[in-house]
Design an enzyme around this catalytic site. Structure first.
Site: not given
Length: 251
Positions: A145, A158
């Protein structure tokens, strides 16, 4: 793209919806036989049925990345169908893990994100290697990501997990290269899928206005990069990170 992945068998985790479903569809349309894996059993079957209606070859396998025994069982079942030529490590815990500062995060949530996103990716890759090693120029594509590249706030677990995926990709590339397995990572930007519906509107706006190519990002925007890294076109590419975010961050 038709035929780019002909005669290949490729596993995609987190394939029941969102980016994973989009990857599975694009891979199947490129000629591969796709093994769609997810913990969401009914959504997995529904998505597979939708793809079969398009005339492509699809298998399904329920898998829980938080459970080592589930991963072992899933790949034992996958092995019965023979070798695989590719693995897309897309499954991750994303929904409901944002919004808190680093001071507000609780240990249980942190551990759960790491258990699924980091340990789960490692264990899936470990289980897949014996099947990948049977195929020349096999590929692993890890879905990271771009949050790990710009340090998105209020999303630390995350972000940390996706930073780990980037680092693991490089280490795996070194270790698996002697077996002829290429390992690369794709880092999408904030994409309009089910898992990002909870993301505040201002975060979407930040991305959409801050990209060099302004506007929303959709799953189809990421498919081409994943197909490339799975294909013979990338037989001499390994250990690399490819951000796909419309130029929100550069690498």
């Amino acid at each position: 793209m038709n035929g780019l992945l002909a005669d290949r068998r490729i596993v995609v985790t987190g394939a029941a919806r969102g980016l994973g479903r989009s990857f599975a569809a694009a891979i199947a349309q490129a000629g591969a036989r796709v093994v769609m894996c997810d913990i969401l059993a009914q959504e997995l079957q529904d998505s597979a049925a939708m793809l079969r209606e398009q005339g492509v070859q699809v298998e399904t396998q329920v898998i829980d990345l938080a459970s080592p025994s589930s991963i072992t069982a899933a790949f034992s079942a996958i092995a019965k169908g023979g070798a695989i030529a590719g693995l897309v490590n897309n499954a991750a815990l994303a929904t409901g893990v944002g919004g808190k500062t680093m001071m507000e995060y609780d240990i249980d949530l942190w551990d759960k994100v790491m258990q699924v996103n980091v340990r789960g990716t490692w264990l899936v890759s470990q289980a897949a290697v014996p099947l990948l090693a049977q195929t020349p120029h096999a590929k692993i594509v890890n879905i990271a990501s771009d949050t790990a590249l710009w340090g998105a706030p209020r999303l630390m677990a995350y972000v940390a997990s996706k930073g780990a995926i980037i680092s693991m990709t490089r280490s795996m590339a070194r270790e698996l290269g002697p077996q002829g397995i290429c390992v690369n990572a794709v880092a999408p930007g904030l994409t309009r899928v089910e898992a990002t519906e909870y993301v505040p509107a201002e975060r979407h706006q930040l991305y959409e206005q801050g990209r060099a190519l302004s506007g929303a990002q959709h799953p189809d925007d990421v498919n081409g990069s994943v197909l490339y890294l799975l294909s013979p076109l990338a037989d001499f590419v390994t250990g690399q990170l490819l951000p796909v975010n419309g130029g929100f961050v550069f690498n």
